[in-house]
Motif scaffolding. Structure first.
Motif, PDB file in Angstrom:
ATOM      1  N   ASN A  42      29.516  39.960  39.997  1.00  0.00           N
ATOM      2  CA  ASN A  42      28.266  39.726  39.282  1.00  0.00           C
ATOM      3  C   ASN A  42      27.601  38.413  39.661  1.00  0.00           C
ATOM      4  OD1 ASN A  42      28.785  42.072  37.644  1.00  0.00           O
ATOM      5  ND2 ASN A  42      30.195  40.828  36.442  1.00  0.00           N
ATOM      6  N   GLU A  43      28.404  37.405  39.957  1.00  0.00           N
ATOM      7  CA  GLU A  43      27.894  36.045  40.042  1.00  0.00           C
ATOM      8  C   GLU A  43      27.446  35.611  41.427  1.00  0.00           C
ATOM      9  OE1 GLU A  43      27.474  34.542  37.144  1.00  0.00           O
ATOM     10  OE2 GLU A  43      28.409  36.294  36.215  1.00  0.00           O
ATOM     11  N   HIS A  44      27.793  36.362  42.474  1.00  0.00           N
ATOM     12  CA  HIS A  44      27.525  35.885  43.834  1.00  0.00           C
ATOM     13  C   HIS A  44      26.126  36.215  44.330  1.00  0.00           C
ATOM     14  CE1 HIS A  44      27.819  40.079  45.000  1.00  0.00           C
ATOM     15  NE2 HIS A  44      27.441  39.746  46.221  1.00  0.00           N
ATOM     16  N   ILE A  45      25.320  36.902  43.542  1.00  0.00           N
ATOM     17  CA  ILE A  45      24.123  37.563  44.068  1.00  0.00           C
ATOM     18  C   ILE A  45      23.062  36.608  44.597  1.00  0.00           C
ATOM     19  CG2 ILE A  45      24.473  39.630  42.681  1.00  0.00           C
ATOM     20  CD1 ILE A  45      22.309  38.570  40.779  1.00  0.00           C
ATOM     21  N   PHE A  46      23.055  35.338  44.179  1.00  0.00           N
ATOM     22  CA  PHE A  46      22.070  34.396  44.702  1.00  0.00           C
ATOM     23  C   PHE A  46      22.572  33.678  45.948  1.00  0.00           C
ATOM     24  CE2 PHE A  46      20.633  34.155  40.076  1.00  0.00           C
ATOM     25  CZ  PHE A  46      19.653  35.115  40.269  1.00  0.00           C
ATOM     26  N   GLY A  47      23.758  34.033  46.417  1.00  0.00           N
ATOM     27  CA  GLY A  47      24.262  33.454  47.645  1.00  0.00           C
ATOM     28  C   GLY A  47      25.025  32.161  47.476  1.00  0.00           C
ATOM     29  N   VAL A 171      43.484  47.734  39.407  1.00  0.00           N
ATOM     30  CA  VAL A 171      43.509  46.762  40.502  1.00  0.00           C
ATOM     31  C   VAL A 171      44.243  45.511  40.026  1.00  0.00           C
ATOM     32  CG1 VAL A 171      42.082  45.281  41.969  1.00  0.00           C
ATOM     33  CG2 VAL A 171      41.410  47.656  41.560  1.00  0.00           C
ATOM     34  N   PRO A 172      45.248  45.043  40.766  1.00  0.00           N
ATOM     35  CA  PRO A 172      46.114  43.970  40.236  1.00  0.00           C
ATOM     36  C   PRO A 172      45.587  42.571  40.511  1.00  0.00           C
ATOM     37  CG  PRO A 172      46.957  44.732  42.338  1.00  0.00           C
ATOM     38  CD  PRO A 172      45.751  45.587  42.036  1.00  0.00           C
ATOM     39  N   GLY A 173      46.233  41.605  39.845  1.00  0.00           N
ATOM     40  CA  GLY A 173      46.039  40.188  40.123  1.00  0.00           C
ATOM     41  C   GLY A 173      44.620  39.701  39.922  1.00  0.00           C
ATOM     42  N   GLU A 174      44.191  38.791  40.801  1.00  0.00           N
ATOM     43  CA  GLU A 174      42.878  38.160  40.701  1.00  0.00           C
ATOM     44  C   GLU A 174      41.794  38.905  41.463  1.00  0.00           C
ATOM     45  OE1 GLU A 174      42.721  33.792  41.110  1.00  0.00           O
ATOM     46  OE2 GLU A 174      44.896  33.891  41.408  1.00  0.00           O
ATOM     47  N   LEU A 175      42.102  40.086  41.984  1.00  0.00           N
ATOM     48  CA  LEU A 175      41.123  40.791  42.803  1.00  0.00           C
ATOM     49  C   LEU A 175      39.822  41.049  42.046  1.00  0.00           C
ATOM     50  CD1 LEU A 175      43.306  43.383  44.761  1.00  0.00           C
ATOM     51  CD2 LEU A 175      42.167  41.347  45.672  1.00  0.00           C
ATOM     52  N   SER A 176      39.916  41.364  40.770  1.00  0.00           N
ATOM     53  CA  SER A 176      38.708  41.670  40.003  1.00  0.00           C
ATOM     54  C   SER A 176      37.794  40.461  39.864  1.00  0.00           C
ATOM     55  CB  SER A 176      39.080  42.191  38.608  1.00  0.00           C
ATOM     56  OG  SER A 176      39.699  43.460  38.697  1.00  0.00           O
ATOM     57  N   GLN A 177      38.351  39.261  40.013  1.00  0.00           N
ATOM     58  CA  GLN A 177      37.538  38.055  39.910  1.00  0.00           C
ATOM     59  C   GLN A 177      36.937  37.633  41.249  1.00  0.00           C
ATOM     60  OE1 GLN A 177      40.613  38.143  37.923  1.00  0.00           O
ATOM     61  NE2 GLN A 177      39.050  38.851  36.487  1.00  0.00           N
ATOM     62  N   VAL A 178      37.519  38.059  42.361  1.00  0.00           N
ATOM     63  CA  VAL A 178      37.083  37.519  43.654  1.00  0.00           C
ATOM     64  C   VAL A 178      36.404  38.538  44.564  1.00  0.00           C
ATOM     65  CG1 VAL A 178      38.864  35.731  43.582  1.00  0.00           C
ATOM     66  CG2 VAL A 178      39.340  37.890  44.763  1.00  0.00           C
ATOM     67  N   LEU A 179      36.575  39.831  44.319  1.00  0.00           N
ATOM     68  CA  LEU A 179      35.909  40.821  45.176  1.00  0.00           C
ATOM     69  C   LEU A 179      34.402  40.803  44.905  1.00  0.00           C
ATOM     70  CD1 LEU A 179      38.370  43.857  44.937  1.00  0.00           C
ATOM     71  CD2 LEU A 179      38.143  42.213  46.813  1.00  0.00           C
ATOM     72  N   PRO A 180      33.557  40.685  45.933  1.00  0.00           N
ATOM     73  CA  PRO A 180      32.127  40.486  45.699  1.00  0.00           C
ATOM     74  C   PRO A 180      31.274  41.745  45.679  1.00  0.00           C
ATOM     75  CG  PRO A 180      32.630  40.030  47.985  1.00  0.00           C
ATOM     76  CD  PRO A 180      33.928  40.404  47.334  1.00  0.00           C
ATOM     77  N   SER A 181      31.819  42.905  46.057  1.00  0.00           N
ATOM     78  CA  SER A 181      30.969  44.080  46.238  1.00  0.00           C
ATOM     79  C   SER A 181      31.589  45.317  45.597  1.00  0.00           C
ATOM     80  CB  SER A 181      30.767  44.329  47.740  1.00  0.00           C
ATOM     81  OG  SER A 181      30.223  45.608  47.974  1.00  0.00           O
ATOM     82  N   PRO A 182      30.765  46.211  45.049  1.00  0.00           N
ATOM     83  CA  PRO A 182      31.291  47.490  44.565  1.00  0.00           C
ATOM     84  C   PRO A 182      32.061  48.240  45.651  1.00  0.00           C
ATOM     85  CG  PRO A 182      29.033  47.205  43.811  1.00  0.00           C
ATOM     86  CD  PRO A 182      29.312  46.080  44.761  1.00  0.00           C
ATOM     87  N   ARG A 183      31.639  48.077  46.913  1.00  0.00           N
ATOM     88  CA  ARG A 183      32.344  48.716  48.024  1.00  0.00           C
ATOM     89  C   ARG A 183      33.788  48.218  48.102  1.00  0.00           C
ATOM     90  NH1 ARG A 183      29.378  46.903  51.462  1.00  0.00           N
ATOM     91  NH2 ARG A 183      30.617  45.262  52.430  1.00  0.00           N
ATOM     92  N   HIS A 184      33.987  46.922  47.869  1.00  0.00           N
ATOM     93  CA  HIS A 184      35.339  46.367  47.905  1.00  0.00           C
ATOM     94  C   HIS A 184      36.188  46.896  46.746  1.00  0.00           C
ATOM     95  CE1 HIS A 184      33.206  42.894  50.126  1.00  0.00           C
ATOM     96  NE2 HIS A 184      33.759  43.717  51.013  1.00  0.00           N
ATOM     97  N   PHE A 185      35.572  47.026  45.572  1.00  0.00           N
ATOM     98  CA  PHE A 185      36.294  47.603  44.446  1.00  0.00           C
ATOM     99  C   PHE A 185      36.681  49.048  44.735  1.00  0.00           C
ATOM    100  CE2 PHE A 185      34.807  43.973  42.057  1.00  0.00           C
ATOM    101  CZ  PHE A 185      35.781  43.794  41.092  1.00  0.00           C
ATOM    102  N   GLU A 186      35.784  49.762  45.359  1.00  0.00           N
ATOM    103  CA  GLU A 186      36.076  51.151  45.713  1.00  0.00           C
ATOM    104  C   GLU A 186      37.262  51.219  46.671  1.00  0.00           C
ATOM    105  OE1 GLU A 186      33.573  55.125  47.064  1.00  0.00           O
ATOM    106  OE2 GLU A 186      32.854  53.145  47.660  1.00  0.00           O
ATOM    107  N   GLN A 187      37.281  50.309  47.647  1.00  0.00           N
ATOM    108  CA  GLN A 187      38.380  50.281  48.599  1.00  0.00           C
ATOM    109  C   GLN A 187      39.694  49.906  47.935  1.00  0.00           C
ATOM    110  OE1 GLN A 187      36.830  47.511  51.432  1.00  0.00           O
ATOM    111  NE2 GLN A 187      35.359  48.968  52.301  1.00  0.00           N
ATOM    112  N   ALA A 188      39.656  48.881  47.067  1.00  0.00           N
ATOM    113  CA  ALA A 188      40.882  48.454  46.383  1.00  0.00           C
ATOM    114  C   ALA A 188      41.381  49.539  45.440  1.00  0.00           C
ATOM    115  CB  ALA A 188      40.640  47.156  45.624  1.00  0.00           C
ATOM    116  N   SER A 189      40.450  50.276  44.841  1.00  0.00           N
ATOM    117  CA  SER A 189      40.839  51.319  43.893  1.00  0.00           C
ATOM    118  C   SER A 189      41.532  52.500  44.556  1.00  0.00           C
ATOM    119  CB  SER A 189      39.605  51.798  43.114  1.00  0.00           C
ATOM    120  OG  SER A 189      39.089  50.761  42.309  1.00  0.00           O
ATOM    121  N   GLU A 190      41.409  52.603  45.882  1.00  0.00           N
ATOM    122  CA  GLU A 190      42.124  53.666  46.589  1.00  0.00           C
ATOM    123  C   GLU A 190      43.636  53.476  46.498  1.00  0.00           C
ATOM    124  OE1 GLU A 190      40.681  53.839  50.552  1.00  0.00           O
ATOM    125  OE2 GLU A 190      38.648  54.482  49.982  1.00  0.00           O
TER     126      GLU A 190
END
Length: 250
Positions: A42-47, A171-190
């Motif tokens: 959510n927070e990375h969107i302004f770069g 999704v384990p650990g700190e991944l939910s806090q550091v992954l920047p894209s829905p695509r990454h969440f989709e990949q981790a959720s596999e």
């Protein structure tokens, strides 16, 4: 209660202060502002760079300082390490400032919550977390938690819905806090299997299963528990609680 809002990167704490004050007025003093260090998604969107955990905690502490200063009703100028406020004032204020509950999962975050929060927010029935909060300054402040449900006609159907709608709960650990894209969440959720979600969700339509989960939070020392339904069958969950869960809790 917002569970939880991030007042540090994407939204300036002065903006959150005004929104929370208005919400508290509209809700007649029943509003609680839950805050946390946020997620890169959510927070990375302004770069802006996504700070490491220690810096995010430092930012959260300063943000809470800004919130409370603005709720005092005077003009505020603040020149801190992370935030600047110039001659800002909130004109619509509740009779009392909104309580601020702070989310925390790691030891440093829990200690910060104990030190600056009016309450504590978590999502895990972990008695050690509650004890740490209370023993490090939280005392008898409210401890609030929440868990997810996936109401359905059977446990297997509920598990299917949970896996379809919210697989990232596994999704384990700190991944939910550091992954920047829905695509990454989709990949981790596999990497998540449907049966893994039984640890995070109450699936199906069993009142006993809900009572058992609530009991875990009660035994861990939480004062309040909130239940969020995932999927389309929210009315079924409401009816279950009205008919079987709440009467037995009372």
């Amino acid at each position: 209660t917002t569970a939880v809002t991030c007042p540090t990167v994407r939204i300036h704490p002065a903006v959150i202060a005004q929104a929370a004050a208005t919400s508290a007025v509209l809700h007649g003093g029943r509003f609680v502002l839950g805050v946390g260090t946020g997620e890169a998604l959510n927070e990375h969107i302004f770069g802006d760079a996504w700070p490491q955990a220690d810096v995010r905690l430092e930012m959260l502490e300063e943000a809470v300082e800004v919130l409370r200063a603005l709720w005092g009703g005077d003009f505020v100028s603040h020149h801190g390490k992370h935030y600047t406020v110039e001659q800002a004032r909130i004109y619509t204020l509740p009779d009392a400032p909104p309580p601020i509950y702070v989310s925390g999962f790691g030891p440093k975050a829990i200690d910060l919550a104990a030190r600056i929060g009016d309450g504590y927010v978590s999502t895990m029935p972990d008695g050690e977390m509650v004890r740490r909060f209370r023993e490090n300054g939280g005392g008898d402040k409210p401890c609030q938690a929440g868990f997810k449900a996936a109401y359905a006609d059977s446990e297997d159907e509920g598990m299917r819905i949970a896996y379809e709608r919210w697989p990232n709960a596994g999704v384990p650990g700190e991944l939910s806090q550091v992954l920047p894209s829905p695509r990454h969440f989709e990949q981790a959720s596999e990497l998540v299997r449907p049966e893994m979600l039984k640890e995070a969700f109450v699936c199906g339509n069993s009142a006993d299963a809900h009572l058992e989960m609530i009991d875990k939070y009660a035994k861990a020392g939480f004062d309040e528990v909130y239940v969020a339904n995932t999927g389309p069958h929210y009315q079924g969950l409401f009816d279950l609680y009205q008919r079987e869960v709440l009467p037995r809790l009372r």
